[in-house]
Write a protein that holds these residues in place. Structure first.
Motif, PDB file in Angstrom:
ATOM      1  N   SER A 287      33.043  50.850  41.161  1.00 30.48           N
ATOM      2  CA  SER A 287      34.429  51.283  40.961  1.00 30.48           C
ATOM      3  C   SER A 287      35.266  49.926  40.687  1.00 30.48           C
ATOM      4  CB  SER A 287      34.849  52.308  41.932  1.00 30.48           C
ATOM      5  OG  SER A 287      35.031  51.437  43.063  1.00 30.48           O
ATOM      6  N   HIS A 288      35.178  49.028  41.287  1.00 27.17           N
ATOM      7  CA  HIS A 288      35.843  47.756  41.235  1.00 27.17           C
ATOM      8  C   HIS A 288      35.604  47.047  39.957  1.00 27.17           C
ATOM      9  CE1 HIS A 288      37.427  43.494  41.911  1.00 27.17           C
ATOM     10  NE2 HIS A 288      38.247  44.179  42.492  1.00 27.17           N
ATOM     11  N   LEU A 289      34.428  46.872  39.889  1.00 27.85           N
ATOM     12  CA  LEU A 289      33.877  46.143  38.489  1.00 27.85           C
ATOM     13  C   LEU A 289      34.300  46.871  37.360  1.00 27.85           C
ATOM     14  CD1 LEU A 289      30.441  45.193  39.784  1.00 27.85           C
ATOM     15  CD2 LEU A 289      32.271  43.622  39.599  1.00 27.85           C
ATOM     16  N   ASP A 290      34.230  48.225  37.404  1.00 25.83           N
ATOM     17  CA  ASP A 290      34.513  49.051  36.205  1.00 25.83           C
ATOM     18  C   ASP A 290      36.188  48.921  35.940  1.00 25.83           C
ATOM     19  OD1 ASP A 290      33.574  51.042  34.268  1.00 25.83           O
ATOM     20  OD2 ASP A 290      34.994  52.298  35.227  1.00 25.83           O
ATOM     21  N   GLU A 291      36.860  48.996  37.095  1.00 27.68           N
ATOM     22  CA  GLU A 291      38.341  48.843  36.772  1.00 27.68           C
ATOM     23  C   GLU A 291      38.784  47.297  36.303  1.00 27.68           C
ATOM     24  OE1 GLU A 291      42.498  49.665  37.019  1.00 27.68           O
ATOM     25  OE2 GLU A 291      40.603  50.929  36.850  1.00 27.68           O
ATOM     26  N   ALA A 292      37.892  46.265  36.817  1.00 28.42           N
ATOM     27  CA  ALA A 292      38.213  45.096  36.211  1.00 28.42           C
ATOM     28  C   ALA A 292      37.966  44.905  34.686  1.00 28.42           C
ATOM     29  CB  ALA A 292      37.170  44.197  36.993  1.00 28.42           C
ATOM     30  N   MET A 293      37.008  45.519  34.282  1.00 32.00           N
ATOM     31  CA  MET A 293      36.568  45.400  32.977  1.00 32.00           C
ATOM     32  C   MET A 293      37.633  46.261  32.234  1.00 32.00           C
ATOM     33  SD  MET A 293      33.967  43.831  32.720  1.00 32.00           S
ATOM     34  CE  MET A 293      32.833  43.529  34.466  1.00 32.00           C
ATOM     35  N   ARG A 294      38.083  47.661  32.685  1.00 34.27           N
ATOM     36  CA  ARG A 294      39.066  48.354  31.980  1.00 34.27           C
ATOM     37  C   ARG A 294      40.594  47.483  31.611  1.00 34.27           C
ATOM     38  NH1 ARG A 294      43.521  50.842  32.581  1.00 34.27           N
ATOM     39  NH2 ARG A 294      43.510  50.291  34.727  1.00 34.27           N
ATOM     40  N   GLN A 295      40.778  46.791  33.031  1.00 30.88           N
ATOM     41  CA  GLN A 295      42.096  46.077  32.730  1.00 30.88           C
ATOM     42  C   GLN A 295      41.904  45.040  31.699  1.00 30.88           C
ATOM     43  OE1 GLN A 295      44.624  45.490  36.530  1.00 30.88           O
ATOM     44  NE2 GLN A 295      43.555  47.066  37.397  1.00 30.88           N
ATOM     45  N   ALA A 296      40.834  44.155  31.982  1.00 29.88           N
ATOM     46  CA  ALA A 296      40.546  43.037  30.893  1.00 29.88           C
ATOM     47  C   ALA A 296      40.666  43.560  29.792  1.00 29.88           C
ATOM     48  CB  ALA A 296      39.299  42.423  31.579  1.00 29.88           C
ATOM     49  N   LYS A 297      40.062  44.500  29.464  1.00 27.94           N
ATOM     50  CA  LYS A 297      40.045  45.115  27.903  1.00 27.94           C
ATOM     51  C   LYS A 297      41.440  45.533  27.412  1.00 27.94           C
ATOM     52  CE  LYS A 297      37.800  46.371  24.241  1.00 27.94           C
ATOM     53  NZ  LYS A 297      36.941  45.279  23.403  1.00 27.94           N
ATOM     54  N   ALA A 298      41.978  46.145  28.331  1.00 23.55           N
ATOM     55  CA  ALA A 298      43.472  46.622  27.819  1.00 23.55           C
ATOM     56  C   ALA A 298      44.497  45.364  27.584  1.00 23.55           C
ATOM     57  CB  ALA A 298      43.899  47.447  29.051  1.00 23.55           C
ATOM     58  N   ALA A 299      43.945  44.190  28.426  1.00 24.94           N
ATOM     59  CA  ALA A 299      44.887  43.043  28.128  1.00 24.94           C
ATOM     60  C   ALA A 299      44.574  42.558  26.700  1.00 24.94           C
ATOM     61  CB  ALA A 299      44.918  42.106  29.346  1.00 24.94           C
ATOM     62  N   GLY A 300      43.365  42.566  26.247  1.00 26.34           N
ATOM     63  CA  GLY A 300      42.872  41.974  25.191  1.00 26.34           C
ATOM     64  C   GLY A 300      41.960  41.177  25.331  1.00 26.34           C
ATOM     65  N   ALA A 301      41.286  40.736  26.474  1.00 23.41           N
ATOM     66  CA  ALA A 301      40.251  39.689  26.822  1.00 23.41           C
ATOM     67  C   ALA A 301      39.134  39.892  25.703  1.00 23.41           C
ATOM     68  CB  ALA A 301      39.806  39.923  28.229  1.00 23.41           C
ATOM     69  N   THR A 302      38.483  38.911  25.269  1.00 18.03           N
ATOM     70  CA  THR A 302      37.425  38.898  24.434  1.00 18.03           C
ATOM     71  C   THR A 302      36.068  38.688  25.125  1.00 18.03           C
ATOM     72  OG1 THR A 302      37.796  36.531  23.925  1.00 18.03           O
ATOM     73  CG2 THR A 302      38.799  38.131  22.445  1.00 18.03           C
ATOM     74  N   GLY A 303      35.863  38.860  26.440  1.00 20.66           N
ATOM     75  CA  GLY A 303      34.895  38.534  27.013  1.00 20.66           C
ATOM     76  C   GLY A 303      35.114  38.581  28.467  1.00 20.66           C
ATOM     77  N   VAL A 304      34.054  38.728  29.313  1.00 14.78           N
ATOM     78  CA  VAL A 304      34.096  38.722  30.619  1.00 14.78           C
ATOM     79  C   VAL A 304      32.950  37.972  31.341  1.00 14.78           C
ATOM     80  CG1 VAL A 304      33.988  39.931  32.795  1.00 14.78           C
ATOM     81  CG2 VAL A 304      35.309  40.766  30.981  1.00 14.78           C
ATOM     82  N   LEU A 305      32.892  36.920  31.787  1.00 10.13           N
ATOM     83  CA  LEU A 305      31.908  35.942  32.466  1.00 10.13           C
ATOM     84  C   LEU A 305      32.048  36.126  34.150  1.00 10.13           C
ATOM     85  CD1 LEU A 305      33.533  33.566  30.151  1.00 10.13           C
ATOM     86  CD2 LEU A 305      31.215  34.797  29.771  1.00 10.13           C
ATOM     87  N   TYR A 306      30.822  36.151  34.684  1.00  6.39           N
ATOM     88  CA  TYR A 306      31.071  36.378  36.022  1.00  6.39           C
ATOM     89  C   TYR A 306      29.852  35.517  36.752  1.00  6.39           C
ATOM     90  CZ  TYR A 306      26.278  38.639  35.670  1.00  6.39           C
ATOM     91  OH  TYR A 306      25.059  38.854  35.286  1.00  6.39           O
ATOM     92  N   SER A 307      30.172  35.297  37.864  1.00  3.02           N
ATOM     93  CA  SER A 307      29.124  34.681  39.113  1.00  3.02           C
ATOM     94  C   SER A 307      29.544  35.247  40.509  1.00  3.02           C
ATOM     95  CB  SER A 307      29.318  33.147  38.811  1.00  3.02           C
ATOM     96  OG  SER A 307      30.613  32.683  39.701  1.00  3.02           O
TER      97      SER A 307
END
Length: 715
Positions: A585-605
């Motif tokens: 749920s947290h990861l999905d919400e992170a993706m949703r908010q990043a996409k809504a802000a206009g992010a062009t990619g997500v990188l993680y570790s």
């Protein structure tokens, strides 16, 4: 930048000990704008730092205009603020010392409890004062950067809804957590015992637990004899010693002797006594009921009778006795001091109890006004943080003046200030390599390379410079708060762009928006990669782990501003915290908010814990999530990094979410199997263009999962 080989034979006055002998130290500066922070301005010999060849870093060169990070705020309070000590008493903040045992809080499951902790550090500063007034009359004077626990999480005293200053802040719709002072706005607990307080205390103690014997013994031959005896026997030495001292101050000398030895079922008991008739008479007069007692007598009487006959079990304060006069005067004194109470019905043995009502707020008022001697009866440790105290915020007033303030660091990360839960400043030990203190120096002693742009231009102008891609923000944040003062980044950006050097910037600082026009211009000359570090999408958790940094919302707004300029911006979702931010749920919400802000990619570790960071993080974890400590010990028992199995599990969970939200980067780096960075695959000006997949393609800075040795700037 190491300091070896740069020493002079004389020290510079006023400099930090580890920097005092540097020939490149220009000056050490403190300003009201950054109270509590010292900037050590140095002349750098070099700007470009080459990453060792054996490193797993996916980049070869870095620039670090700062050492240390001014993102972390100092939080501070008025010196007169009352701090709840471990023995249940309250001291003004200026009296609290490093090593003192005080009360903090710790989350245990779904509850937060009061626990004992230790003061680890204390320091003075000057900041603009703000007065917070609560519905029960409690007042607190603090800086705008201080944080208090509300029913909606930690909040700063001041903040803003948008812009660089955006952060959660107090409003009149908030209620603070704790028990307050119940209308007491100054140190009212007795520190100097007035004569009437002493007499009241002796009245309550001796009538409650003392023995006054007056007997006549007739004799056949030579008349009779009279015995006058005073005795007070107690197991608690604090109350016995106070009673003896108060009697001596009334010129009544007593003797001390054992009364009962310790056993498995009880503690040892000592007594004070006197067999002198004149002492008996004086004591009798002292404990006579006064006709018109003053507040000092009432406070002393309640302290004495509580030490003698009182209890505080399961948070309920009671004073028990059979004597009607004693019970009547208990109620009389409580009424005079504004302490809510009821008289309970008699037990089978005739004993009745006066019980303090109103929960922890009224109990705190009782202790604060009366000052009993016995520590064990005042303990709050283990109690759940909840009360019906009227702690709604009624007003937040800017006092308009800069004043002396004090901050402390504790083992739990918080403390009780004027009866409410107050946050303190964590400091991470990451300055060791600069010979600086491993405690608060990271936040408060900032090394500034004031000439970094000029030195960089010279280095980039050398014929040997191969225009290799350069990474900024991989060690300390180039857009930390100090950048607002020193403005080093515009010169760095211009120098890189004019020399044809590709570069990337990783930051959590919204100050980057100041340089967006310059960055857009640079991107027309060389490849530029921008990324915002946004690891946590739960506001309360983000503020607990990243105190003093821009909020998640503010950083997402910065991404939108970057995109409005036509530039790409990635989100560094790192480090992902096991069992806290790795839920679907947290990861999905992170993706949703990043996409809504206009992010062009997500990188993680995933999180890795190097020495120094590990100790800080463990301390925070013990404070906020003690239930996770065993799981973390198991997960990181082999060392710094999460095991391969966990990272594989995380990849299987997060990569489908990245694809589902369309946040995967478009080009795969054939050299690394990671994601291709536009900056790091760009050919230097004048160089031949390498074909995709050829051995000359540089390794990627930004990969789907960054190498283990890449330290995120979160900690």
């Amino acid at each position: 930048m190491r300091w070896s080989g740069q020493e002079l034979t004389t020290e510079q006055a006023g400099a930090l000990p580890g920097l005092a002998r540097l020939n490149n130290l220009v000056r050490s500066v403190r300003t009201p704008e950054f109270d509590g922070i010292t900037f050590h301005e140095v002349l750098a010999k070099s700007a470009l730092n080459r990453v060792p060849g054996q490193s797993a870093m996916p980049f070869g060169w870095t620039i670090n205009p700062y050492r240390g990070c001014s993102h972390a705020c100092t939080y501070c309070l008025s010196p007169e603020t009352l701090i709840l000590m471990a023995d249940g008493r309250q001291k003004p903040l200026w009296e609290v010392r490093v090593g003192d045992a005080i009360i903090g809080t710790r989350a245990e499951g779904s509850y937060r409890r009061y626990v004992e902790t230790t003061v680890l550090a204390a320091w003075n500063t000057r900041k603009r004062g703000h007065r917070i007034t609560l519905a029960d009359g409690t007042e607190i004077v603090a800086s705008g950067d201080h944080r208090f626990l509300t029913e909606r999480g930690w909040k700063f005293v001041t903040g803003a809804m948008s812009g660089i200053a955006q952060r959660p802040y107090l409003t009149t719709s908030n209620k603070l957590m704790g028990f307050g002072l119940n209308g007491l706005t100054e140190t009212t607990q007795p520190h100097f015992f007035a004569p009437n307080y002493r007499r009241g205390y002796l009245t309550g103690m001796i009538r409650g637990d003392g023995m006054m014997i007056s007997r006549d013994y007739p004799r056949r031959a030579r008349g009779g004899s009279t015995v006058r005896l005073f005795r007070l026997a107690l197991a608690d030495p604090e109350a016995l010693n106070r009673s003896r001292l108060f009697l001596e101050q009334e010129d009544i000398r007593t003797q001390t002797r054992p009364f009962a030895v310790a056993s498995d079922a009880r503690r040892s008991i000592n007594s004070i006594y006197s067999g002198k008739a004149e002492n008996y008479t004086r004591i009798t007069d002292l404990i006579d009921w006064p006709e018109s007692p003053d507040p000092d007598w009432h406070a002393g009487y309640l302290a004495g009778v509580f030490d003698a006959e009182g209890s505080c079990s399961q948070g309920v304060l009671r004073i028990s006795n059979k004597d009607v006069a004693i019970l009547d005067n208990i109620q009389r004194s409580m009424g005079a001091l504004g302490i809510d109470h009821v008289l309970e019905g008699p037990r089978s043995n005739g004993v009745r109890c006066v019980r303090v009502t109103g929960g922890l707020p009224m109990r705190s008022r009782f202790f604060n006004l009366t000052g009993p001697a016995i520590d064990r009866k005042l303990a709050i440790t283990g109690r759940v943080v909840k009360s019906d105290a009227e702690l709604q915020i009624m007003g937040i007033d800017d006092l308009g003046v800069t004043m002396d303030m004090i901050d402390i660091t504790t083992g739990t990360g918080d403390f009780i200030a004027n009866g409410v839960i107050s946050h303190n400043c964590f400091a991470r030990p990451t300055h060791n390599y600069l010979d600086l203190n491993a405690g608060k120096d990271f936040d408060n002693e900032i090394i500034v390379k004031v000439n970094v742009a000029e030195v960089l231009r010279k280095e980039l102008g050398k014929p040997t410079w191969g225009r290799h891609p350069v990474a900024l923000g991989t060690n300390t944040d180039p857009y930390q708060r100090a950048e607002g003062r020193y403005r080093l980044m515009p010169g760095i950006i211009a120098a890189l762009a004019e020399s044809g050097t590709p570069f990337s910037i990783l930051t959590k600082g919204t100050l980057l928006r100041r340089d967006l026009d310059l960055l857009h211009e640079a991107s027309q000359q060389v490849p530029v990669d921008l990324a915002m570090s946004i690891a946590i999408y739960d506001d309360a958790l983000q503020q607990a782990v990243e105190p003093g940094t821009p909020s998640t919302k503010a950083r997402l707004a910065t991404i939108s501003a970057i995109r409005d300029k036509g530039m790409d911006c990635s989100v560094f979702l790192m480090p992902i915290l096991p069992f806290l931010t790795d839920t679907r749920s947290h990861l999905d919400e992170a993706m949703r908010q990043a996409k809504a802000a206009g992010a062009t990619g997500v990188l993680y570790s995933s999180l890795h814990l190097k020495p120094g960071v590990k100790e800080w993080y463990s301390q925070w974890l013990e404070q906020d999530h003690p239930e996770l400590l065993p799981r973390y010990r198991e997960l990181y028992k082999r060392g710094t990094y999460a095991p391969k199995e966990y990272r594989q599990w995380l990849a299987e969970r997060i990569q489908p979410l990245i694809r589902a939200h369309g946040l995967q980067r478009r080009t795969e780096d054939p050299a690394t199997g990671g994601i291709l960075s536009t900056a790091l695959t760009a050919s230097p000006v004048g160089a031949s263009t390498a074909a995709p997949g050829s051995p000359n393609v540089p390794p990627s800075l930004i990969a789907a999962e960054l190498p283990l040795d890449l330290t995120p700037t979160l900690f």
